[in-house]
Design a protein around this motif. Structure first.
Motif, PDB file in Angstrom:
ATOM      1  N   PRO A  40       0.845  -1.201   0.000  1.00  0.00           N
ATOM      2  CA  PRO A  40       0.000   0.000   0.000  1.00  0.00           C
ATOM      3  C   PRO A  40       0.876   1.245   0.000  1.00  0.00           C
ATOM      4  O   PRO A  40       1.942   1.278   0.614  1.00  0.00           O
ATOM      5  N   CYS A  41       0.414   2.260  -0.735  1.00  0.00           N
ATOM      6  CA  CYS A  41       1.164   3.511  -0.840  1.00  0.00           C
ATOM      7  C   CYS A  41       0.215   4.695  -0.726  1.00  0.00           C
ATOM      8  O   CYS A  41      -0.962   4.593  -1.035  1.00  0.00           O
ATOM      9  N   ALA A  42       0.785   5.818  -0.322  1.00  0.00           N
ATOM     10  CA  ALA A  42       0.042   7.070  -0.254  1.00  0.00           C
ATOM     11  C   ALA A  42      -0.066   7.660  -1.652  1.00  0.00           C
ATOM     12  O   ALA A  42       0.503   7.138  -2.610  1.00  0.00           O
ATOM     13  N   VAL A  43      -0.771   8.768  -1.761  1.00  0.00           N
ATOM     14  CA  VAL A  43      -0.966   9.430  -3.051  1.00  0.00           C
ATOM     15  C   VAL A  43       0.372   9.753  -3.714  1.00  0.00           C
ATOM     16  O   VAL A  43       0.512   9.645  -4.926  1.00  0.00           O
ATOM     17  N   ASP A  44       1.386  10.110  -2.921  1.00  0.00           N
ATOM     18  CA  ASP A  44       2.688  10.433  -3.485  1.00  0.00           C
ATOM     19  C   ASP A  44       3.544   9.188  -3.727  1.00  0.00           C
ATOM     20  O   ASP A  44       4.723   9.290  -4.020  1.00  0.00           O
ATOM     21  N   ARG A  45       2.929   8.010  -3.593  1.00  0.00           N
ATOM     22  CA  ARG A  45       3.550   6.701  -3.821  1.00  0.00           C
ATOM     23  C   ARG A  45       4.582   6.308  -2.775  1.00  0.00           C
ATOM     24  O   ARG A  45       5.351   5.393  -2.959  1.00  0.00           O
ATOM     25  N   ARG A  46       4.581   6.978  -1.645  1.00  0.00           N
ATOM     26  CA  ARG A  46       5.427   6.547  -0.528  1.00  0.00           C
ATOM     27  C   ARG A  46       4.744   5.378   0.160  1.00  0.00           C
ATOM     28  O   ARG A  46       3.529   5.383   0.337  1.00  0.00           O
ATOM     29  N   PRO A  47       5.516   4.366   0.568  1.00  0.00           N
ATOM     30  CA  PRO A  47       4.915   3.197   1.218  1.00  0.00           C
ATOM     31  C   PRO A  47       4.160   3.593   2.484  1.00  0.00           C
ATOM     32  O   PRO A  47       4.635   4.420   3.264  1.00  0.00           O
TER      33      PRO A  47
END
Length: 97
Positions: A40-47
């Protein structure tokens, strides 16, 4: 693959990549089928959570169960069948991010 593709396409930030065996991440040489590593990642693609190692995905029913679990947001509620939880490779698993 088609049900997995649709589950990823339905995610606003999902990416589907097809590759050979990720030997340092998954022990995928013992049992035949497809394997997946999802995180799963945040909108900014950080885990935003741990990597889930999945497989073998051996038939359409397995792919549909995994797709449904992905669409529900990868809940840790026992809805993903244990048979679809792959073990890391014997050498240990590297971090994806």
């Amino acid at each position: 693959m088609e049900s997995l593709r649709k589950a990823v396409q339905g995610s606003s930030h999902g990416v589907l990549v097809s590759t050979g065996c990720l030997g340092k991440l998954l022990d995928c040489r013992r049992r035949h089928g497809l394997y997946a590593a999802v995180q799963p990642c945040a909108v900014d693609r950080r885990p935003s959570g741990p990597v889930a190692r999945l497989g073998p995905i051996a038939n359409v029913a397995d792919a549909e169960a995994l797709s449904a679990w992905l669409r529900r947001g990868m809940p840790d509620d026992g809805t993903l069948p244990d048979r679809l939880r792959a073990v890391p490779s014997p050498a240990g698993a590297a971090h994806l991010n």
